[in-house]
Structures are given as structure tokens and as C-alpha cells.
Design an enzyme around this catalytic site. Sequence first.
Site, PDB file in Angstrom:
ATOM      1  CG  ASP A 113      -4.598  -4.952  -4.035  1.00  0.00           C
ATOM      2  OD1 ASP A 113      -4.515  -3.723  -4.168  1.00  0.00           O
ATOM      3  OD2 ASP A 113      -5.176  -5.503  -3.066  1.00  0.00           O
ATOM      4  NE  ARG A 164      -2.403   0.800  -3.580  1.00  0.00           N
ATOM      5  CZ  ARG A 164      -3.249  -0.242  -3.570  1.00  0.00           C
ATOM      6  NH1 ARG A 164      -2.798  -1.483  -3.602  1.00  0.00           N
ATOM      7  NH2 ARG A 164      -4.545  -0.028  -3.566  1.00  0.00           N
TER       8      ARG A 164
HETATM    9  P1  FDA Z   1       7.878  -0.440   6.787  1.00  0.00           P
HETATM   10  O1  FDA Z   1       7.336  -1.804   6.895  1.00  0.00           O
HETATM   11  O2  FDA Z   1       9.340  -0.288   6.625  1.00  0.00           O
HETATM   12  O3  FDA Z   1       7.429   0.390   8.037  1.00  0.00           O
HETATM   13  C1  FDA Z   1       7.772   1.736   8.294  1.00  0.00           C
HETATM   14  C2  FDA Z   1       7.113   2.176   9.588  1.00  0.00           C
HETATM   15  O4  FDA Z   1       5.698   2.101   9.454  1.00  0.00           O
HETATM   16  C3  FDA Z   1       7.426   1.280  10.770  1.00  0.00           C
HETATM   17  O5  FDA Z   1       8.585   1.673  11.419  1.00  0.00           O
HETATM   18  C4  FDA Z   1       6.175   1.404  11.601  1.00  0.00           C
HETATM   19  O6  FDA Z   1       6.234   2.590  12.349  1.00  0.00           O
HETATM   20  C5  FDA Z   1       5.091   1.513  10.572  1.00  0.00           C
HETATM   21  N1  FDA Z   1       4.498   0.213  10.180  1.00  0.00           N
HETATM   22  C6  FDA Z   1       4.663  -0.404   8.981  1.00  0.00           C
HETATM   23  N2  FDA Z   1       3.966  -1.547   8.923  1.00  0.00           N
HETATM   24  C7  FDA Z   1       3.362  -1.669  10.103  1.00  0.00           C
HETATM   25  C8  FDA Z   1       2.495  -2.640  10.648  1.00  0.00           C
HETATM   26  N3  FDA Z   1       2.125  -3.732   9.948  1.00  0.00           N
HETATM   27  N4  FDA Z   1       2.057  -2.440  11.905  1.00  0.00           N
HETATM   28  C9  FDA Z   1       2.433  -1.351  12.606  1.00  0.00           C
HETATM   29  N5  FDA Z   1       3.238  -0.413  12.141  1.00  0.00           N
HETATM   30  C10 FDA Z   1       3.701  -0.551  10.917  1.00  0.00           C
HETATM   31  N6  FDA Z   1       2.054  -4.839  -1.061  1.00  0.00           N
HETATM   32  C11 FDA Z   1       1.998  -5.632  -2.152  1.00  0.00           C
HETATM   33  O7  FDA Z   1       2.859  -6.498  -2.317  1.00  0.00           O
HETATM   34  N7  FDA Z   1       0.981  -5.496  -3.064  1.00  0.00           N
HETATM   35  C12 FDA Z   1       0.020  -4.534  -2.945  1.00  0.00           C
HETATM   36  O8  FDA Z   1      -0.860  -4.426  -3.805  1.00  0.00           O
HETATM   37  C13 FDA Z   1       0.092  -3.674  -1.807  1.00  0.00           C
HETATM   38  N8  FDA Z   1      -0.835  -2.703  -1.606  1.00  0.00           N
HETATM   39  C14 FDA Z   1      -0.659  -1.791  -0.587  1.00  0.00           C
HETATM   40  C15 FDA Z   1      -1.542  -0.722  -0.449  1.00  0.00           C
HETATM   41  C16 FDA Z   1      -1.299   0.244   0.518  1.00  0.00           C
HETATM   42  C17 FDA Z   1      -2.239   1.405   0.623  1.00  0.00           C
HETATM   43  C18 FDA Z   1      -0.171   0.137   1.390  1.00  0.00           C
HETATM   44  C19 FDA Z   1       0.123   1.180   2.420  1.00  0.00           C
HETATM   45  C20 FDA Z   1       0.652  -0.946   1.296  1.00  0.00           C
HETATM   46  C21 FDA Z   1       0.419  -1.930   0.328  1.00  0.00           C
HETATM   47  N9  FDA Z   1       1.243  -3.043   0.232  1.00  0.00           N
HETATM   48  C22 FDA Z   1       1.126  -3.859  -0.867  1.00  0.00           C
HETATM   49  C23 FDA Z   1       2.163  -3.397   1.345  1.00  0.00           C
HETATM   50  C24 FDA Z   1       3.572  -2.860   1.143  1.00  0.00           C
HETATM   51  O9  FDA Z   1       4.177  -3.509   0.076  1.00  0.00           O
HETATM   52  C25 FDA Z   1       4.419  -3.066   2.412  1.00  0.00           C
HETATM   53  O10 FDA Z   1       4.491  -4.441   2.702  1.00  0.00           O
HETATM   54  C26 FDA Z   1       3.886  -2.355   3.645  1.00  0.00           C
HETATM   55  O11 FDA Z   1       3.332  -1.102   3.328  1.00  0.00           O
HETATM   56  C27 FDA Z   1       5.030  -2.133   4.665  1.00  0.00           C
HETATM   57  O12 FDA Z   1       6.038  -1.302   4.132  1.00  0.00           O
HETATM   58  P2  FDA Z   1       6.168   0.263   4.500  1.00  0.00           P
HETATM   59  O13 FDA Z   1       6.756   0.963   3.331  1.00  0.00           O
HETATM   60  O14 FDA Z   1       4.833   0.758   4.905  1.00  0.00           O
HETATM   61  O15 FDA Z   1       7.203   0.420   5.621  1.00  0.00           O
END
Ligand code: FDA
Length: 287
Positions: A113, A164
Amino acid sequence: MKLPFSLARRFVAAETLNDTIPVVRKLNAKGLYVTLDQLGEYVSDRKVAVEATDAYVDLLRRIAEERRDSRLDANISIKLSMLGQKIDEGLCYDNLLRLLSVATEHDIFVRLDMEGSDLTHSTLGLFEKAYPYHPRHVGVVLQAYLHRTAEDVARMCELNARVRLCKGAYKEPPGVAYQQMPVIRERFIEHMQRLIEHARYPGIATHDDILIDATREFVGRNGITADRYEFQMLYGIRPVTQEQIVADGYRMRVYVPFGTQWLPYYMRRIRERKENLWFVVKSLFRK
Ligand code: FDA
């Protein structure tokens, strides 16, 4: 005061591995792959870092055992700060190699991670050092919000490493990270395209429809088959979409955190989405 686990239940599978295994099996039965994350971060004591490594080794052995008895699909994600990265990089590297030799023995993939930007350089350095010895069993994470990531993507493509890609979850200053969502998305899309074309089996980790659609459009337009990459989402977030993506013919891996040290992980999920506060409030009134 210890907060009740019921608060975290939406995002954290269970406090013990025994209670987490049935959750993994349920996800697998729906066609979802799993990454297990034994929760915990920064350790400041050498003994605790060795104990954390022992716990990861036990986790790898348990996955191998469960897989032998009946099919179970799970790899693991680890945080190098739990292996002593902040105390002594040499100690952390020794712990990492010990863990990777068990992972290789059982053919289980280990993802490092990515944490705060104070650890990016060190994490990528330790990854590059270990990678030649375990090329099929270790991968890393790159965060689209960091200014440096375009160069890191280029390097990972050169190494043909497994990455990732995510937006990034930590609060970072404007000097090191983009702050505006449209810019972060733009960078994410560029990195996604590069990794899918030039690196090995990237994980596209996002819940953001704009980025999911951009990935689907890119692979469709270029005739890239679904076995060359996977989507990834967090346990408890958009579970219906997770299943839909599988039904549409793509691969989806769910990141399943478990363990007693769930508070920092849980707080990051709460910070991301205001409506999650409602889950907390409701869970306080629910058994
Ligand atoms: P964003 O936050 O913009 O959300 C898009 C949509 O997704 C929202 O409109 C909502 O519908 C839904 N959604 C997103 N988050 C939600 C929540 N918490 N609750 C409810 N709905 C939600 N980061 C990091 O710094 N180091 C790492 O190693 C990892 N590892 C990792 C693994 C995996 C499998 C994932 C999916 C994510 C990570 N992350 C991470 C976290 C990543 O950096 C990020 O903070 C989150 O995924 C939120 O960003 P999104 O791109 O998902 O979209």
C-alpha cells in the site's frame, strides 16, 4: 475509550481473521476477487514491527490453508510502516523479504500500500530492491494526486511491474499533490492508459464513475481484453456496482480490511464522504 466495532462494520469486515474468512468466501461466490488488509499503521518499536511481520506471515499461511481445503481467492496488501519503515529501512527490508519468501512459497501476491508522501520515495525504493527477487509476487501503489507520479508510472512500465493506481487518500500540501478533482482525474486517466498499455496487470482502484467509464472506453477502443487489468474497490463502498462490473464481464477485486486497529482507516473513509457520517450516526442507534 475503545469505540464499538459496530461503527466500523460498514467498511471493515471483522476484528478477527476467523470472522473475515466467511466474508471473503461470500465475495468470491459473487465472482469478486479479494485483497485482505490486516489493519494497522506506523509502528515505532522494532519488536512490534517483527510481530506485525509474523502476523502477515500467519495470514499468508492461513490463505494457503483455506485455498487448499476449498477454493478461496485472496491476496494481501501490507503497509511498510507496520514493518518498521520509520524506524530503520534495513529492518523493514528484512521483514519484507521474510514475508515475500513465504508469499512466493505459497504463490500469493503481496501489494505494498502507499501511505503519506513522506514515505513514497522509501516505499518505491524498497519495492525496487525486493522486486528482482520476487517479480511475480510483489506490487506497489501509485497515487494520481502526487506531482511525481508520471515519472513513477514511467519507471514501473520500464520494470513491467504490477501497480495499483488510486487517487490518493492522505492530506497532502499543494507543493507535492494536486488539490483539484478535475486535475486529479485527468492525471488518473493518463496513468491508467499508460499502465494498461505498458505495465503488467494494473489494478484500477476507484469508485468514481468518470474514471471507471474512461477505463471501459479506453480498453474497448483498443481491444484490450479483460484479463490484462482489474478494477478494484473498497469493501462496503458501492457493492452493487462491484457486482455489476463483474456481470459486465470485467474483473473486480475488493479490498477487505479487518482487525482491531480499524480507527485510522475508518476515519479516512469518513473524511472522503460526508454522507458516511450518517452511517456512523445511524450505527450508534442500531444493534
Ligand atoms: P471519489 O472519492 O471521488 O468517489 C467517487 C464516488 O464513489 C462517489 O461519488 C461515491 O459514489 C463513491 N464513494 C467514494 N468513496 C466513498 C466512501 N468512502 N463512501 C461511500 N461512497 C464513496 N489510497 C492511498 O493513498 N493508498 C493506497 O494504498 C490506497 N489503496 C486503495 C485500494 C483500493 C482497492 C481502493 C479502491 C482505494 C485505495 N486508496 C488508497 C484510496 C484512494 O486513494 C481514494 O482515497 C478513494 O478510493 C476515493 O477515491 P475514488 O477514486 O474512489 O473516488
